[in-house]
Design an enzyme around this catalytic site. Structure first.
Site, mmCIF file in Angstrom:
data_model
loop_
_atom_site.group_PDB
_atom_site.id
_atom_site.type_symbol
_atom_site.label_atom_id
_atom_site.label_comp_id
_atom_site.label_asym_id
_atom_site.label_seq_id
_atom_site.Cartn_x
_atom_site.Cartn_y
_atom_site.Cartn_z
ATOM 1 N N CYS A 18 81.879 3.503 32.553
ATOM 2 C CA CYS A 18 80.935 2.476 32.998
ATOM 3 C C CYS A 18 81.378 1.098 32.506
ATOM 4 O O CYS A 18 80.631 0.124 32.624
ATOM 5 C CB CYS A 18 79.521 2.779 32.502
ATOM 6 N N CYS A 20 58.499 -2.752 37.357
ATOM 7 C CA CYS A 20 59.937 -3.019 37.454
ATOM 8 C C CYS A 20 60.441 -2.474 38.793
ATOM 9 O O CYS A 20 60.437 -1.255 38.995
ATOM 10 C CB CYS A 20 60.668 -2.354 36.294
ATOM 11 N N GLU A 54 81.605 17.362 22.192
ATOM 12 C CA GLU A 54 80.571 16.331 22.078
ATOM 13 C C GLU A 54 80.089 16.266 20.623
ATOM 14 O O GLU A 54 79.868 17.305 19.997
ATOM 15 C CB GLU A 54 79.387 16.670 22.996
ATOM 16 N N ASP A 66 84.846 10.973 29.644
ATOM 17 C CA ASP A 66 83.726 10.075 29.942
ATOM 18 C C ASP A 66 83.305 9.424 28.631
ATOM 19 O O ASP A 66 82.236 9.687 28.090
ATOM 20 C CB ASP A 66 82.559 10.863 30.568
ATOM 21 N N CYS A 88 63.736 -12.326 33.397
ATOM 22 C CA CYS A 88 64.110 -11.050 32.783
ATOM 23 C C CYS A 88 65.626 -10.872 32.856
ATOM 24 O O CYS A 88 66.261 -11.242 33.840
ATOM 25 C CB CYS A 88 63.394 -9.924 33.540
ATOM 26 N N GLN A 99 72.338 9.958 32.872
ATOM 27 C CA GLN A 99 72.521 8.827 33.774
ATOM 28 C C GLN A 99 71.157 8.364 34.289
ATOM 29 O O GLN A 99 70.243 9.170 34.463
ATOM 30 C CB GLN A 99 73.418 9.222 34.954
ATOM 31 N N CYS A 116 61.647 -9.308 43.035
ATOM 32 C CA CYS A 116 61.030 -9.169 41.715
ATOM 33 C C CYS A 116 60.514 -10.518 41.208
ATOM 34 O O CYS A 116 61.281 -11.497 41.165
ATOM 35 C CB CYS A 116 62.034 -8.596 40.724
ATOM 36 N N CYS A 163 68.344 -7.634 35.588
ATOM 37 C CA CYS A 163 69.108 -7.697 36.846
ATOM 38 C C CYS A 163 69.811 -9.048 36.973
ATOM 39 O O CYS A 163 69.289 -10.074 36.528
ATOM 40 C CB CYS A 163 68.182 -7.514 38.053
#
Length: 425
Positions: A382, A152, A310, A356, A75, A260, A69, A78
């Site tokens: 996560c 990207c 939820e 989750d 940026c 996701q 990249c 990443c």
């Protein structure tokens, strides 16, 4: 004059930095990798650690690879494009185990399985672009300066086609703060979510023209103070295959529903939850923070009854639609905050609980869940730091960690998706 020192990178830290030690003190250095010998300038001195800036590479690690990249290191999207993708999973496993031991105080651990990503690039079906004064891109690492991008590499090809369209239309976004692109590879189309700073209605005429001129765009949703303004059809359809030999599940996701970013790895995540749960028709399952039914629906195919809880109204609406569309009649949905719903739970004790939660974890509801005495708890996260903390809390309440798995959901970044199976001791 820069004061350079030469150091050896001995490990990797959560956050993506390489770790060296200078006079017994930890030194964190971005964009390095275990095995590197590098020249570094120390830029910050803290009491317990220092932060360095990579100046040059004296001896590269065998894990080092050229980043594809052109925006890498500028940026902030990443952190690991300089690291061979085939080793990402192992590095993340080492970091994950260290977090479990340090933050969760978990010394007796089962082995951690890894599910590597089959696609190290081109996997993201959802991106959020910042926009200001004709500049369209991502924030620079550690700042609010926008790095202007033309494409990207970690985004799906459909996303990059839409980025090109938006770049040609940049002059039409005088008061736009953020544009989110969501795509469905199955449909071959995408949607745009506009987040204007003000005067959202000025974008309605422009959006209609955009949809007319570009068939790749299915719909636009414009964020206003209390609701979304919809043009075209800003919902997307995805087909997921939870287990081989069983019917696929069609999902509709509307603006405001969480999804996701990596569809292939999300399938692996669902398969992991089903594998660890192994529900039978006599069991009742609670799916907490259930979203649009990502786990609720495939679990309902096997269990006797599944309750998805939820607080997001849009997600609940999608979940009910998805259950009806797929002919799943034993999935029930409750709209509300998980903590409040569990406080008043009167529908019988669950055999299993699937969690989750958001990044903050589930510390507030550990006692409520443990009080329902589910035989199994499957915790998906996560954020491994709060995951480790919460596992320790469940262990204090009589649960044992039986299985751990790490899914590389976010290649080229230090982020990871982790799953734990806990059973009552």
């Amino acid at each position: 004059m820069i004061n350079k020192i030469r150091v050896k990178i001995v490990s990797m830290a959560f956050g993506g930095n390489g770790v060296a030690r200078v006079n017994g003190k930890v030194l964190f250095i971005p964009y390095t990798v275990t095995g590197d010998e590098v020249w570094v300038e120390v830029t910050e001195e803290k009491k317990r650690y220092s932060i360095g800036k990579l100046i040059g590479i004296a001896e590269p690690s065998p894990w080092r690879t050229p980043p594809p990249c052109p925006y890498f290191r500028n940026c902030g999207g990443c952190q690991w494009q300089h690291i061979d993708p085939s080793i990402h999973g192992e590095i993340k496993r080492t970091i994950f185990i260290e977090i479990l031991k340090r933050l969760g105080k978990l010394d007796q651990l089962p082995s951690v399985d890894i599910v590597p990503s089959p696609q190290p690039y081109g996997y993201r079906v959802r991106v959020q672009l910042k926009i200001r004064k004709g500049t369209l891109g991502y924030y620079q690492e550690g700042s609010h300066r926008i790095v202007d991008i033309t494409h990207c590499p970690i985004a799906h090809p459909l996303v990059n086609r839409i980025i090109s369209i938006l770049r040609d239309q940049r002059d039409h976004f005088p008061s736009m703060e953020e544009i989110e692109i969501n795509v469905s590879p199955q449909e071959g189309k995408g949607i745009l979510l506009f987040h204007p700073l003000s005067n959202e209605r000025q974008y309605q005429v422009f959006s209609k023209q955009l949809l007319q001129d570009h068939p790749i765009l299915k719909g636009v949703a414009i964020s206003s103070k209390r609701k979304w303004l919809h043009l075209g059809d800003p919902s997307l359809t995805f087909t997921l295959s939870p287990l081989k030999g069983e019917k696929n599940i069609l999902y509709r996701l509307s603006p405001g529903s969480f999804s996701q970013v990596n569809l292939e790895q999300n399938e692996k995540l669902i398969q992991t939850v089903i594998e660890l749960s192994s529900p039978v028709k006599s069991e009742r399952v609670l799916d907490l923070y259930g979203g649009a039914g990502n786990f609720t629906l495939p679990l309902a195919i096997r269990a006797g009854e599944v309750w998805g809880i939820e607080e997001n109204r849009v997600a609940i609406k999608d979940a009910k639609f998805n259950a009806e569309r797929n002919g799943i009649k034993n999935a029930r949905f409750i709209e509300g905050e998980v903590e409040e719903v569990l406080k008043d739970w009167n529908k019988g004790k669950p055999d299993q609980a699937i969690l989750d939660p958001p990044r903050a974890g589930c510390k507030k509801i550990v006692d409520l869940i443990a009080g329902l005495e589910p035989k199994k708890i499957i915790y998906v996260s996560c954020e491994p730091t709060t995951f480790a903390r919460d596992l320790g809390l469940f262990i204090e309440r009589g649960y044992v960690v039986e299985r751990l798995r790490l899914i590389d959901m976010f290649p080229q970044t230090y982020h990871m998706e982790v799953i734990g199976l806990l059973t009552r001791n």
